[in-house]
Scaffold this motif. Structure first.
Motif, PDB file in Angstrom:
ATOM      1  N   ILE A  32      13.767   2.541  20.140  1.00  9.07           N
ATOM      2  CA  ILE A  32      12.395   3.029  20.412  1.00  9.07           C
ATOM      3  C   ILE A  32      11.437   1.895  20.772  1.00  9.07           C
ATOM      4  O   ILE A  32      10.243   1.970  20.531  1.00  9.07           O
TER       5      ILE A  32
ATOM      6  N   ASP B 101      -2.396   7.246  13.551  1.00  8.26           N
ATOM      7  CA  ASP B 101      -1.210   7.832  14.146  1.00  8.26           C
ATOM      8  C   ASP B 101      -0.025   6.914  13.901  1.00  8.26           C
ATOM      9  O   ASP B 101       0.078   5.851  14.475  1.00  8.26           O
TER      10      ASP B 101
ATOM     11  N   GLY C  39       2.859   7.170  14.691  1.00  7.41           N
ATOM     12  CA  GLY C  39       3.846   7.141  15.765  1.00  7.41           C
ATOM     13  C   GLY C  39       5.194   7.574  15.220  1.00  7.41           C
ATOM     14  O   GLY C  39       6.125   7.802  15.931  1.00  7.41           O
TER      15      GLY C  39
ATOM     16  N   ILE D  49       7.615  -3.640  10.388  1.00  9.85           N
ATOM     17  CA  ILE D  49       8.671  -2.762  10.933  1.00  9.85           C
ATOM     18  C   ILE D  49       9.889  -3.639  11.178  1.00  9.85           C
ATOM     19  O   ILE D  49       9.781  -4.691  11.828  1.00  9.85           O
TER      20      ILE D  49
ATOM     21  N   LEU E 189      -6.661   9.291   7.088  1.00 12.50           N
ATOM     22  CA  LEU E 189      -7.045   8.372   6.014  1.00 12.50           C
ATOM     23  C   LEU E 189      -8.566   8.364   5.911  1.00 12.50           C
ATOM     24  O   LEU E 189      -9.248   8.905   6.769  1.00 12.50           O
TER      25      LEU E 189
ATOM     26  N   TYR F 260      -7.971  -1.482   7.552  1.00  9.05           N
ATOM     27  CA  TYR F 260      -7.639  -1.055   6.197  1.00  9.05           C
ATOM     28  C   TYR F 260      -8.507   0.146   5.836  1.00  9.05           C
ATOM     29  O   TYR F 260      -9.734   0.079   5.914  1.00  9.05           O
TER      30      TYR F 260
ATOM     31  N   LEU G  57       0.839  -1.209   0.000  1.00  9.31           N
ATOM     32  CA  LEU G  57       0.000   0.000   0.000  1.00  9.31           C
ATOM     33  C   LEU G  57       0.868   1.250   0.000  1.00  9.31           C
ATOM     34  O   LEU G  57       0.436   2.330  -0.381  1.00  9.31           O
TER      35      LEU G  57
ATOM     36  N   MET H 100       1.651   0.999  21.087  1.00  3.02           N
ATOM     37  CA  MET H 100       0.770  -0.140  20.794  1.00  3.02           C
ATOM     38  C   MET H 100      -0.304  -0.243  21.877  1.00  3.02           C
ATOM     39  O   MET H 100      -1.462  -0.462  21.591  1.00  3.02           O
TER      40      MET H 100
ATOM     41  N   SER I 247       5.080   8.052   2.622  1.00  3.66           N
ATOM     42  CA  SER I 247       4.362   7.244   1.598  1.00  3.66           C
ATOM     43  C   SER I 247       4.393   8.032   0.291  1.00  3.66           C
ATOM     44  O   SER I 247       4.936   9.127   0.242  1.00  3.66           O
TER      45      SER I 247
HETATM   46  C1  LIG Z   1       0.358   3.784   2.779  1.00  2.30           C
HETATM   47  C2  LIG Z   1      -1.121   3.915   2.896  1.00  2.30           C
HETATM   48  C3  LIG Z   1      -1.591   5.348   2.786  1.00  2.30           C
HETATM   49  N1  LIG Z   1      -1.592   3.359   4.154  1.00  2.30           N
HETATM   50  N2  LIG Z   1      -0.891   3.418   5.311  1.00  2.30           N
HETATM   51  C4  LIG Z   1      -1.633   2.835   6.266  1.00  2.30           C
HETATM   52  C5  LIG Z   1      -1.175   2.783   7.645  1.00  2.30           C
HETATM   53  C6  LIG Z   1      -2.027   3.118   8.694  1.00  2.30           C
HETATM   54  C7  LIG Z   1      -1.555   3.098  10.012  1.00  2.30           C
HETATM   55  C8  LIG Z   1      -0.224   2.778  10.281  1.00  2.30           C
HETATM   56  N3  LIG Z   1       0.190   2.782  11.605  1.00  2.30           N
HETATM   57  C9  LIG Z   1       1.482   2.754  12.024  1.00  2.30           C
HETATM   58  O1  LIG Z   1       2.436   2.686  11.279  1.00  2.30           O
HETATM   59  C10 LIG Z   1       1.690   2.820  13.483  1.00  2.30           C
HETATM   60  C11 LIG Z   1       2.987   2.903  13.915  1.00  2.30           C
HETATM   61  C12 LIG Z   1       3.207   3.114  15.337  1.00  2.30           C
HETATM   62  O2  LIG Z   1       2.259   3.199  16.088  1.00  2.30           O
HETATM   63  C13 LIG Z   1       4.576   3.239  15.840  1.00  2.30           C
HETATM   64  C14 LIG Z   1       4.733   3.734  17.123  1.00  2.30           C
HETATM   65  C15 LIG Z   1       6.016   3.878  17.635  1.00  2.30           C
HETATM   66  C16 LIG Z   1       7.130   3.535  16.840  1.00  2.30           C
HETATM   67  F1  LIG Z   1       8.369   3.669  17.314  1.00  2.30           F
HETATM   68  C17 LIG Z   1       6.935   3.038  15.572  1.00  2.30           C
HETATM   69  C18 LIG Z   1       8.124   2.676  14.718  1.00  2.30           C
HETATM   70  F2  LIG Z   1       7.755   2.392  13.481  1.00  2.30           F
HETATM   71  F3  LIG Z   1       8.981   3.709  14.697  1.00  2.30           F
HETATM   72  F4  LIG Z   1       8.723   1.602  15.275  1.00  2.30           F
HETATM   73  C19 LIG Z   1       5.662   2.881  15.040  1.00  2.30           C
HETATM   74  C20 LIG Z   1       0.614   2.443   9.224  1.00  2.30           C
HETATM   75  C21 LIG Z   1       0.138   2.454   7.903  1.00  2.30           C
HETATM   76  C22 LIG Z   1      -2.842   2.372   5.692  1.00  2.30           C
HETATM   77  C23 LIG Z   1      -4.012   1.692   6.126  1.00  2.30           C
HETATM   78  N4  LIG Z   1      -4.172   1.267   7.393  1.00  2.30           N
HETATM   79  N5  LIG Z   1      -5.004   1.454   5.217  1.00  2.30           N
HETATM   80  C24 LIG Z   1      -4.871   1.853   3.923  1.00  2.30           C
HETATM   81  N6  LIG Z   1      -3.777   2.475   3.460  1.00  2.30           N
HETATM   82  C25 LIG Z   1      -2.779   2.741   4.335  1.00  2.30           C
END
Ligand SMILES: CC(C)n1nc(-c2ccc(NC(=O)/C=C/C(=O)c3ccc(F)c(C(F)(F)F)c3)cc2)c2c(N)ncnc21
Length: 281
Positions: free
Chosen positions: A56, A156, A158, A46, A145, A94, A21, A64, A163
């Motif tokens: 981190i 979020d 985080g 990740i 989104l 999604y 995605l 989480m 992208s």
């Molecule tokens: C590309 C497209 C636009 N896309 N992207 C999503 C998408 C939605 C939510 C996320 N969430 C996270 O990444 C959360 C990460 C963390 O909470 C975190 C917290 C602390 C850290 F250190 C970290 C660390 F990564 F640094 F370790 C992360 C990610 C992708 C998506 C979707 N759900 N549906 C459709 N399209 C979608």
């Protein structure tokens, strides 16, 4: 898993992986399907050595815990997570409509009905978060989104996710920082109210109010509240009134979330179901 834990222990074998995605700073996001239920999710990968480098783990674990506890129609769900030797996998709701930012750039700006609907949805999500003592869900357009019905979802990350059609200046942009954050003073819930003002302006005009050539000039414009409304596109006085009551330097003087929900512009223009029929996904 410990016997008492009712949570299902997921593994990669539970999922069929689909197309990518987008790519995040710490790994990619894939469309995926839970094999038994055929339920569609987004699977974020990740790489552990990436976060080991940044130390981190605690932030990821805390994030989480926060995200799995948040249940609100305008907050993207984190259903669970699992890991193998080198990767951590996040099982996410999604968002079929992709990034709101894409729709904003495609249309140039949103209609007053779309903008008011999204500001109302964000206000409800923030009221819910503040009620659970969670602040600053980083509500910039890149983190917003849309689901298949055009309903707004705060995702979020985080962390800044690079992208596809993201603003290049995104990771360093100061456009959304409130004055108290620019001056590095302690900030509280009212930061989110400020950000709602920035977003409302950006939804209606297509770019944030204090944009400037350099970060230093953006700083200066924020601290001066150097706010002006272009003559085009034509925006109602009520919308400008709401923005002016949010982009106020003194955090205690900003319109509260409750007052935002009762503002005439929101009452008149927001779609109560939080869905924007006119948004073409
Ligand atoms: C590309 C497209 C636009 N896309 N992207 C999503 C998408 C939605 C939510 C996320 N969430 C996270 O990444 C959360 C990460 C963390 O909470 C975190 C917290 C602390 C850290 F250190 C970290 C660390 F990564 F640094 F370790 C992360 C990610 C992708 C998506 C979707 N759900 N549906 C459709 N399209 C979608």
């Amino acid at each position: 898993s410990d016997a008492g834990n009712t949570e299902k222990q997921w593994s990669l074998a539970d999922f069929e992986i689909g197309r990518p995605l987008g790519k995040g700073k710490f790994g990619r996001v894939y469309l995926a399907r839970e094999a038994k239920s055929k339920y569609i999710v987004a699977l974020k990968v990740i790489f552990k050595e990436q976060i080991e480098k940044y130390k981190i783990h605690h932030q990821l674990r805390r994030e989480m815990e926060i995200q799995t506890s948040l249940r609100h129609p305008n907050i993207l769900r984190l259903f669970g997570w699992f890991h193998d030797n080198e990767r951590i996998f996040l099982i996410l709701e999604y968002a079929h409509g992709g990034e709101l930012y894409g729709v904003l750039k495609q249309n140039g700006h949103l209609t007053e009905q779309q903008a008011a609907t999204y500001i109302a949805s964000l206000s409800q999500a923030l009221a819910y978060c503040h009620g659970k003592c969670v602040i600053h869900r980083d509500i910039k357009p890149e983190n917003l989104l849309l689901d298949h019905e055009g309903r707004l979802k705060i995702a979020d990350f985080g962390w800044s996710v690079q992208s596809s059609n993201k603003r290049k200046t995104m990771c360093g942009t100061l456009d959304y920082l409130a004055p108290e954050m620019v001056e590095n003073r302690d900030h509280d819930y009212a930061v989110d109210n400020w950000t709602l003002g920035i977003l409302c302006y950006e939804f209606l005009y297509g770019n944030p109010p204090f944009e400037a050539e350099s970060q230093k000039d953006t700083f200066k414009r924020i601290l001066k509240i150097d706010l002006s409304f272009p003559l085009t596109p034509n925006v109602s006085e009520e919308a400008k009134n709401l923005i002016s009551q949010l982009l106020v330097k003194d955090p205690s003087k900003r319109l509260s979330i409750e007052k935002i929900m009762q503002h005439p512009w929101i009452v008149k223009n927001a779609d109560p179901k939080g869905v924007c029929a006119s948004i073409d996904i």
